[in-house]
Design a protein around this motif. Structure first.
Motif, mmCIF file in Angstrom:
data_model
loop_
_atom_site.group_PDB
_atom_site.id
_atom_site.type_symbol
_atom_site.label_atom_id
_atom_site.label_comp_id
_atom_site.label_asym_id
_atom_site.label_seq_id
_atom_site.Cartn_x
_atom_site.Cartn_y
_atom_site.Cartn_z
ATOM 1 N N THR A 1 -4.998 13.209 8.975
ATOM 2 C CA THR A 1 -3.880 12.457 8.406
ATOM 3 C C THR A 1 -4.183 10.963 8.337
ATOM 4 O OG1 THR A 1 -2.880 12.273 10.589
ATOM 5 C CG2 THR A 1 -2.148 14.117 9.216
ATOM 6 N N SER A 2 -5.402 10.565 8.656
ATOM 7 C CA SER A 2 -5.726 9.126 8.704
ATOM 8 C C SER A 2 -5.586 8.469 7.333
ATOM 9 C CB SER A 2 -7.130 8.908 9.259
ATOM 10 O OG SER A 2 -8.090 9.490 8.411
ATOM 11 N N ILE A 3 -5.880 9.188 6.270
ATOM 12 C CA ILE A 3 -5.750 8.624 4.922
ATOM 13 C C ILE A 3 -4.275 8.352 4.626
ATOM 14 C CG2 ILE A 3 -6.071 9.091 2.458
ATOM 15 C CD1 ILE A 3 -8.589 10.724 3.312
ATOM 16 N N ASP A 4 -3.405 9.308 4.988
ATOM 17 C CA ASP A 4 -1.969 9.122 4.794
ATOM 18 C C ASP A 4 -1.454 7.937 5.608
ATOM 19 O OD1 ASP A 4 -1.991 11.339 3.186
ATOM 20 O OD2 ASP A 4 -1.310 12.708 4.749
ATOM 21 N N LYS A 5 -1.922 7.831 6.859
ATOM 22 C CA LYS A 5 -1.488 6.727 7.723
ATOM 23 C C LYS A 5 -1.930 5.392 7.132
ATOM 24 C CE LYS A 5 -1.401 9.348 12.001
ATOM 25 N NZ LYS A 5 -2.179 9.732 13.175
ATOM 26 N N GLY A 6 -3.170 5.350 6.639
ATOM 27 C CA GLY A 6 -3.685 4.128 6.025
ATOM 28 C C GLY A 6 -2.873 3.729 4.805
ATOM 29 N N THR A 7 -2.518 4.702 3.978
ATOM 30 C CA THR A 7 -1.720 4.447 2.782
ATOM 31 C C THR A 7 -0.339 3.917 3.175
ATOM 32 O OG1 THR A 7 -2.876 6.240 1.667
ATOM 33 C CG2 THR A 7 -0.839 5.504 0.657
ATOM 34 N N HIS A 8 0.247 4.505 4.213
ATOM 35 C CA HIS A 8 1.565 4.088 4.686
ATOM 36 C C HIS A 8 1.520 2.638 5.185
ATOM 37 C CE1 HIS A 8 5.545 4.359 6.393
ATOM 38 N NE2 HIS A 8 5.070 4.019 7.585
#
Length: 120
Positions: free
Chosen positions: A95-102
């Motif tokens: 989920t690191s990509i989602d967290k980065g986008t957020h």
């Protein structure tokens, strides 16, 4: 010294799994699936495999398919890598990509508020 070795092993496992993904027959493992990271325990018993799936609605199915193909993947890893132990593979959604986008969105929101909200 040992952490450097684990790092190399993680990279090798990641590279091998990435190439093995194409050979999985399970229909649940489809679409754009990437192995983003591998984290192997120091005793080489377990390897946590982080998986990123382009279509987020398929993530749970893809992970189930990978778990189902785990025995095959572990056997192939053991055949292709010369390790004393082939680690047990534990698949987990990355989920690191989602967290980065957020985080990026939050920073952009703050920036827009600061640039448009000054009325002295």
């Amino acid at each position: 010294m040992a952490s450097n070795r684990i790092g190399r092993i993680n990279e090798e496992i990641q590279r091998e799994l990435a190439s093995l993904l194409r050979t999985i027959k399970d229909p649940r493992v489809h679409g754009l699936v990437s192995i983003t990271n591998v984290d192997t325990t120091n005793d080489l018993r377990y390897a946590k495999v982080y998986v990123s799936v382009l279509d987020k609605s398929d993530v749970k199915d893809v992970i189930r398919g990978l778990k189902s193909a785990g025995g095959y993947l572990r056997r192939e890893l053991g055949r292709n890598l010369s390790l004393r132990y082939t680690p047990e593979l534990v698949f987990q959604e990355d989920t690191s990509i989602d967290k980065g986008t957020h985080i990026l969105k939050l920073l952009n929101d703050i920036e827009q508020k600061e640039s448009g909200g000054h009325h002295d």
